[in-house]
Design a protein around this motif. Structure first.
Motif, PDB file in Angstrom:
ATOM      1  N   SER A 120       0.853  -1.185   0.000  1.00 46.03           N
ATOM      2  CA  SER A 120       0.000   0.000   0.000  1.00 46.03           C
ATOM      3  C   SER A 120       0.890   1.237   0.000  1.00 46.03           C
ATOM      4  O   SER A 120       2.065   1.179   0.299  1.00 46.03           O
ATOM      5  N   GLY A 121       0.303   2.344  -0.358  1.00 44.77           N
ATOM      6  CA  GLY A 121       1.024   3.603  -0.317  1.00 44.77           C
ATOM      7  C   GLY A 121       1.703   3.966  -1.623  1.00 44.77           C
ATOM      8  O   GLY A 121       1.451   3.386  -2.677  1.00 44.77           O
ATOM      9  N   THR A 122       2.580   4.952  -1.532  1.00 45.10           N
ATOM     10  CA  THR A 122       3.247   5.510  -2.701  1.00 45.10           C
ATOM     11  C   THR A 122       4.125   4.498  -3.407  1.00 45.10           C
ATOM     12  O   THR A 122       4.132   4.424  -4.636  1.00 45.10           O
ATOM     13  N   ARG A 123       4.870   3.710  -2.656  1.00 42.72           N
ATOM     14  CA  ARG A 123       5.731   2.704  -3.277  1.00 42.72           C
ATOM     15  C   ARG A 123       4.924   1.692  -4.072  1.00 42.72           C
ATOM     16  O   ARG A 123       5.331   1.267  -5.141  1.00 42.72           O
ATOM     17  N   ALA A 124       3.801   1.277  -3.547  1.00 41.84           N
ATOM     18  CA  ALA A 124       2.958   0.296  -4.233  1.00 41.84           C
ATOM     19  C   ALA A 124       2.434   0.873  -5.539  1.00 41.84           C
ATOM     20  O   ALA A 124       2.445   0.201  -6.568  1.00 41.84           O
ATOM     21  N   ARG A 125       1.991   2.127  -5.517  1.00 36.01           N
ATOM     22  CA  ARG A 125       1.496   2.755  -6.743  1.00 36.01           C
ATOM     23  C   ARG A 125       2.614   2.902  -7.765  1.00 36.01           C
ATOM     24  O   ARG A 125       2.416   2.659  -8.953  1.00 36.01           O
ATOM     25  N   ALA A 126       3.786   3.276  -7.323  1.00 40.38           N
ATOM     26  CA  ALA A 126       4.927   3.414  -8.236  1.00 40.38           C
ATOM     27  C   ALA A 126       5.295   2.069  -8.843  1.00 40.38           C
ATOM     28  O   ALA A 126       5.559   1.965 -10.047  1.00 40.38           O
ATOM     29  N   HIS A 127       5.305   1.026  -8.026  1.00 48.25           N
ATOM     30  CA  HIS A 127       5.631  -0.308  -8.523  1.00 48.25           C
ATOM     31  C   HIS A 127       4.587  -0.794  -9.523  1.00 48.25           C
ATOM     32  O   HIS A 127       4.922  -1.344 -10.574  1.00 48.25           O
ATOM     33  N   LEU A 128       3.327  -0.576  -9.227  1.00 47.21           N
ATOM     34  CA  LEU A 128       2.253  -1.012 -10.112  1.00 47.21           C
ATOM     35  C   LEU A 128       2.294  -0.254 -11.434  1.00 47.21           C
ATOM     36  O   LEU A 128       2.136  -0.847 -12.507  1.00 47.21           O
ATOM     37  N   ARG A 129       2.538   1.054 -11.387  1.00 50.69           N
ATOM     38  CA  ARG A 129       2.659   1.831 -12.627  1.00 50.69           C
ATOM     39  C   ARG A 129       3.865   1.379 -13.440  1.00 50.69           C
ATOM     40  O   ARG A 129       3.800   1.293 -14.664  1.00 50.69           O
ATOM     41  N   ALA A 130       4.976   1.092 -12.776  1.00 49.47           N
ATOM     42  CA  ALA A 130       6.168   0.623 -13.483  1.00 49.47           C
ATOM     43  C   ALA A 130       5.917  -0.731 -14.147  1.00 49.47           C
ATOM     44  O   ALA A 130       6.335  -0.959 -15.290  1.00 49.47           O
ATOM     45  N   ALA A 131       5.229  -1.617 -13.449  1.00 49.84           N
ATOM     46  CA  ALA A 131       4.917  -2.927 -14.028  1.00 49.84           C
ATOM     47  C   ALA A 131       3.986  -2.783 -15.230  1.00 49.84           C
ATOM     48  O   ALA A 131       4.176  -3.440 -16.266  1.00 49.84           O
ATOM     49  N   ALA A 132       2.994  -1.915 -15.125  1.00 56.73           N
ATOM     50  CA  ALA A 132       2.066  -1.699 -16.240  1.00 56.73           C
ATOM     51  C   ALA A 132       2.784  -1.062 -17.428  1.00 56.73           C
ATOM     52  O   ALA A 132       2.573  -1.461 -18.579  1.00 56.73           O
ATOM     53  N   MET A 133       3.642  -0.090 -17.173  1.00 55.33           N
ATOM     54  CA  MET A 133       4.390   0.557 -18.251  1.00 55.33           C
ATOM     55  C   MET A 133       5.322  -0.434 -18.940  1.00 55.33           C
ATOM     56  O   MET A 133       5.446  -0.437 -20.163  1.00 55.33           O
ATOM     57  N   THR A 134       5.960  -1.290 -18.163  1.00 51.61           N
ATOM     58  CA  THR A 134       6.837  -2.301 -18.735  1.00 51.61           C
ATOM     59  C   THR A 134       6.055  -3.229 -19.656  1.00 51.61           C
ATOM     60  O   THR A 134       6.488  -3.528 -20.777  1.00 51.61           O
ATOM     61  N   GLY A 135       4.897  -3.670 -19.206  1.00 58.13           N
ATOM     62  CA  GLY A 135       4.056  -4.526 -20.039  1.00 58.13           C
ATOM     63  C   GLY A 135       3.611  -3.831 -21.310  1.00 58.13           C
ATOM     64  O   GLY A 135       3.615  -4.424 -22.392  1.00 58.13           O
ATOM     65  N   ASP A 136       3.238  -2.563 -21.201  1.00 56.73           N
ATOM     66  CA  ASP A 136       2.801  -1.804 -22.378  1.00 56.73           C
ATOM     67  C   ASP A 136       3.932  -1.648 -23.388  1.00 56.73           C
ATOM     68  O   ASP A 136       3.741  -1.850 -24.597  1.00 56.73           O
ATOM     69  N   VAL A 137       5.123  -1.304 -22.920  1.00 56.22           N
ATOM     70  CA  VAL A 137       6.256  -1.109 -23.824  1.00 56.22           C
ATOM     71  C   VAL A 137       6.652  -2.423 -24.496  1.00 56.22           C
ATOM     72  O   VAL A 137       6.915  -2.463 -25.706  1.00 56.22           O
ATOM     73  N   LEU A 138       6.678  -3.505 -23.736  1.00 58.43           N
ATOM     74  CA  LEU A 138       7.019  -4.799 -24.324  1.00 58.43           C
ATOM     75  C   LEU A 138       5.973  -5.250 -25.340  1.00 58.43           C
ATOM     76  O   LEU A 138       6.319  -5.823 -26.378  1.00 58.43           O
ATOM     77  N   THR A 139       4.716  -4.975 -25.072  1.00 56.18           N
ATOM     78  CA  THR A 139       3.665  -5.327 -26.026  1.00 56.18           C
ATOM     79  C   THR A 139       3.820  -4.550 -27.325  1.00 56.18           C
ATOM     80  O   THR A 139       3.720  -5.118 -28.422  1.00 56.18           O
ATOM     81  N   VAL A 140       4.086  -3.267 -27.228  1.00 53.26           N
ATOM     82  CA  VAL A 140       4.313  -2.453 -28.426  1.00 53.26           C
ATOM     83  C   VAL A 140       5.527  -2.968 -29.194  1.00 53.26           C
ATOM     84  O   VAL A 140       5.505  -3.055 -30.429  1.00 53.26           O
ATOM     85  N   ALA A 141       6.592  -3.328 -28.496  1.00 51.29           N
ATOM     86  CA  ALA A 141       7.796  -3.828 -29.157  1.00 51.29           C
ATOM     87  C   ALA A 141       7.532  -5.140 -29.896  1.00 51.29           C
ATOM     88  O   ALA A 141       7.986  -5.325 -31.035  1.00 51.29           O
ATOM     89  N   VAL A 142       6.785  -6.047 -29.278  1.00 49.05           N
ATOM     90  CA  VAL A 142       6.504  -7.334 -29.915  1.00 49.05           C
ATOM     91  C   VAL A 142       5.602  -7.152 -31.133  1.00 49.05           C
ATOM     92  O   VAL A 142       5.877  -7.692 -32.210  1.00 49.05           O
ATOM     93  N   VAL A 143       4.529  -6.386 -30.984  1.00 50.09           N
ATOM     94  CA  VAL A 143       3.615  -6.173 -32.112  1.00 50.09           C
ATOM     95  C   VAL A 143       4.318  -5.385 -33.221  1.00 50.09           C
ATOM     96  O   VAL A 143       4.182  -5.713 -34.405  1.00 50.09           O
ATOM     97  N   GLY A 144       5.095  -4.391 -32.860  1.00 49.89           N
ATOM     98  CA  GLY A 144       5.858  -3.634 -33.855  1.00 49.89           C
ATOM     99  C   GLY A 144       6.869  -4.502 -34.574  1.00 49.89           C
ATOM    100  O   GLY A 144       7.027  -4.417 -35.799  1.00 49.89           O
TER     101      GLY A 144
END
Length: 131
Positions: free
Chosen positions: A70-94
């Motif tokens: 919970s808290g700021t660290r949890a939100r930062a970690h969750l956003r980082a994980a989501a961003m990583t997934g988004d970037v990897l998905t774009v790289a694979v499809v591209g």
């Protein structure tokens, strides 16, 4: 309220529509070149990515779960994980699209895109949000 103007805005559909349109164009180019199997696979990958973008278009924020703490660290970690997934998905499809247009082997990219799609579907269903 579901009829609010910001919920009906066409701008929320612009990127998924653009991705789907690119899929149709790339599929048509590949089909005209006589590579109909590759055209269908590439169109399916871009249509799946467009569906993913359309599904996430109304996400106001990332939900927190106990697995992230919970808290700021949890939100930062969750956003980082989501961003990583988004970037990897774009790289694979591209990569799949570029390799298909080059006439190279796309098998590895197809498998990676399929794994990404299935993983996201299972996560969405298991996460309680549903499809």
């Amino acid at each position: 309220m579901w009829i609010a103007p910001e919920r009906r805005s066409l701008s929320r559909w612009a990127v998924p529509g653009l991705v789907l349109g690119a899929g149709v164009v790339v599929g048509a180019v590949l089909a005209a070149d006589g590579r109909s199997g590759t055209a269908l696979i590439t169109l399916a990958a871009l249509a799946g990515y467009a569906a993913y973008l359309a599904y996430r278009r109304n996400e106001p924020a990332l939900p927190l779960s106990e697995g992230f703490g919970s808290g700021t660290r949890a939100r930062a970690h969750l956003r980082a994980a989501a961003m990583t997934g988004d970037v990897l998905t774009v790289a694979v499809v591209g990569g799949l699209v570029v390799q298909a247009l080059r006439g190279a082997d796309i098998t590895a990219y197809v498998w990676l895109a399929a794994v990404a799609g299935v993983t996201y579907l299972l996560s969405a269903v298991a996460g309680g949000r549903g499809l």
